[in-house]
Design an enzyme around this catalytic site. Structure first.
Site, PDB file in Angstrom:
ATOM      1  N   GLN A  34       0.844  -1.192   0.000  1.00 59.75           N
ATOM      2  CA  GLN A  34       0.000   0.000   0.000  1.00 59.75           C
ATOM      3  C   GLN A  34       0.877   1.238   0.000  1.00 59.75           C
ATOM      4  OE1 GLN A  34      -3.383  -0.038   2.712  1.00 59.75           O
ATOM      5  NE2 GLN A  34      -3.052   2.097   3.231  1.00 59.75           N
ATOM      6  N   ASN A  88       0.690   5.502   0.737  1.00 59.80           N
ATOM      7  CA  ASN A  88      -0.125   6.537   1.367  1.00 59.80           C
ATOM      8  C   ASN A  88       0.480   7.917   1.147  1.00 59.80           C
ATOM      9  OD1 ASN A  88      -1.754   4.503   2.500  1.00 59.80           O
ATOM     10  ND2 ASN A  88      -0.491   4.409   4.331  1.00 59.80           N
ATOM     11  N   HIS A  92       1.295   5.708  16.249  1.00 58.59           N
ATOM     12  CA  HIS A  92       0.487   4.610  15.739  1.00 58.59           C
ATOM     13  C   HIS A  92       1.328   3.345  15.575  1.00 58.59           C
ATOM     14  CE1 HIS A  92      -1.981   8.073  13.773  1.00 58.59           C
ATOM     15  NE2 HIS A  92      -2.336   7.880  15.026  1.00 58.59           N
ATOM     16  N   LYS A  98       7.027   0.482   7.368  1.00 65.66           N
ATOM     17  CA  LYS A  98       6.792   1.697   6.588  1.00 65.66           C
ATOM     18  C   LYS A  98       8.110   2.278   6.101  1.00 65.66           C
ATOM     19  CE  LYS A  98       2.687   2.844   9.290  1.00 65.66           C
ATOM     20  NZ  LYS A  98       2.094   3.722  10.319  1.00 65.66           N
ATOM     21  N   HIS A 119       5.006   4.893  15.274  1.00 63.45           N
ATOM     22  CA  HIS A 119       5.374   5.953  14.332  1.00 63.45           C
ATOM     23  C   HIS A 119       4.470   7.162  14.512  1.00 63.45           C
ATOM     24  CE1 HIS A 119       5.208   7.881  10.198  1.00 63.45           C
ATOM     25  NE2 HIS A 119       6.452   8.053  10.589  1.00 63.45           N
ATOM     26  N   TYR A 122       4.456   7.538   1.837  1.00 64.88           N
ATOM     27  CA  TYR A 122       5.049   6.339   2.420  1.00 64.88           C
ATOM     28  C   TYR A 122       4.402   5.074   1.893  1.00 64.88           C
ATOM     29  CZ  TYR A 122       1.336   7.053   6.007  1.00 64.88           C
ATOM     30  OH  TYR A 122       0.156   7.268   6.667  1.00 64.88           O
ATOM     31  N   ARG A 156      -8.793  10.944  18.303  1.00 66.45           N
ATOM     32  CA  ARG A 156      -8.339   9.565  18.534  1.00 66.45           C
ATOM     33  C   ARG A 156      -6.994   9.552  19.251  1.00 66.45           C
ATOM     34  NH1 ARG A 156      -5.138   5.891  14.343  1.00 66.45           N
ATOM     35  NH2 ARG A 156      -4.980   4.011  15.573  1.00 66.45           N
ATOM     36  N   ASP A 157      -6.056  10.377  18.786  1.00 65.75           N
ATOM     37  CA  ASP A 157      -4.729  10.375  19.389  1.00 65.75           C
ATOM     38  C   ASP A 157      -4.748  10.957  20.805  1.00 65.75           C
ATOM     39  OD1 ASP A 157      -3.686   9.175  17.142  1.00 65.75           O
ATOM     40  OD2 ASP A 157      -2.899  11.023  16.269  1.00 65.75           O
TER      41      ASP A 157
END
Length: 199
Positions: free
Chosen positions: A47, A49, A62, A72, A119, A132, A167-168
Site C-alpha cells: 500500500q 499513502n 500509531h 513503513k 510511528h 510512504y 483519537r490520538d
C-alpha cells in the site's frame, strides 16, 4: 545511497544522493535491493499513502498488531516534518525510547520503520506532505495508538500548540497499553523478522 540504523533496532535513516542541474534534480528515493541488504529482508509493497498536514499537526503514535503489522518507508516530498519512531516492543533493550529524524524537501531523507515500532510525526511547515509505502494494507481492527503526550515517553514535539486528532488525544499511555497487553512482544517481533528473511 547511505542507510544507517538508528539507536532503535529496526529503524533506519536513508540518505540518497541528489543529481541536479538547471533543469531540476533526480534521485533514487527507494531501492529494494539496498534496503533489503540493510534490513535483512525485502520490503513487501502492499500500500502507498500520502498525508498532508498543516504546521503544528502531530499524528501518532500509531502501531499495528504483530504479525503482520506494517513496516513503513517514509519520505517528505513537500515541506518538513519531525518524524518520530518509538520502540513499543515489550522486552526490547530500548523499550519506551524514541528517536526523531527531520524529513524535508531539501535533504530528502527517508526512514524505514520495522513492524512493531510506533510511528508519528509533527508538521514543521504548512502542507507538509509525507509519502510512504507499507508492507501490509491498512487493517483498522489491528491498528492502535499511544498518547503522543505521554510524559513517560517525553517526546519533544517541536510545536508551541500541537494539533492532535481526537483519537490520538484519547489514546492510552504506554503503561496503560502495556498493562492491557496491547503492545507487541520483542521476542515475537524478532521471530517475525526472521520469518521474513526466508521468504
Amino acid at each position: 545511497m547511505k542507510i544507517r540504523e538508528l539507536g532503535i533496532s529496526g529503524a533506519f535513516e536513508v540518505t540518497s544522493p541528489q543529481h541536479g542541474d538547471s533543469r531540476g534534480l533526480f534521485m533514487e528515493w527507494y531501492r529494494f535491493d539496498r534496503l533489503a541488504e540493510a534490513v535483512g529482508h525485502p520490503l513487501r509493497l502492499a500500500q502507498g499513502n500520502l498525508s498532508v498536514s498543516a504546521q503544528g499537526v502531530v499524528r501518532g503514535i500509531h502501531f499495528a498488531d504483530v504479525p503482520p503489522s506494517q513496516a513503513k518507508y517514509v519520505t517528505c516530498v513537500r515541506g518538513a516534518v519531525l518524524d518520530v519512531i518509538v520502540d513499543l516492543r515489550v522486552g526490547s533493550p530500548t523499550f519506551g525510547q524514541w528517536e526523531g529524524v527531520r524529513l524535508d524537501d531539501v535533504d530528502r531523507r527517508a526512514v524505514y520503520i520495522s513492524e512493531g515500532l510506533g510511528h508519528g510525526f509533527c508538521a514543521l511547515s504548512d502542507d507538509a506532505t509525507l509519502s510512504y509505502i507499507c508492507s501490509e494494507t491498512f487493517n483498522p481492527s489491528a491498528e492502535h495508538a499511544i498518547n503522543p503526550l505521554d510524559p513517560d515517553l517525553a517526546i519533544e514535539w517541536p510545536a508551541e500548540a500541537p494539533i492532535f486528532s481526537d483519537r490520538d488525544k484519547a489514546a492510552p499511555s504506554l503503561a496503560e497499553a502495556k498493562a492491557s497487553g496491547l503492545l507487541p512482544d520483542y521476542a515475537a517481533c524478532q521471530e517475525f523478522y526472521a520469518s521474513l528473511r526466508t521468504v
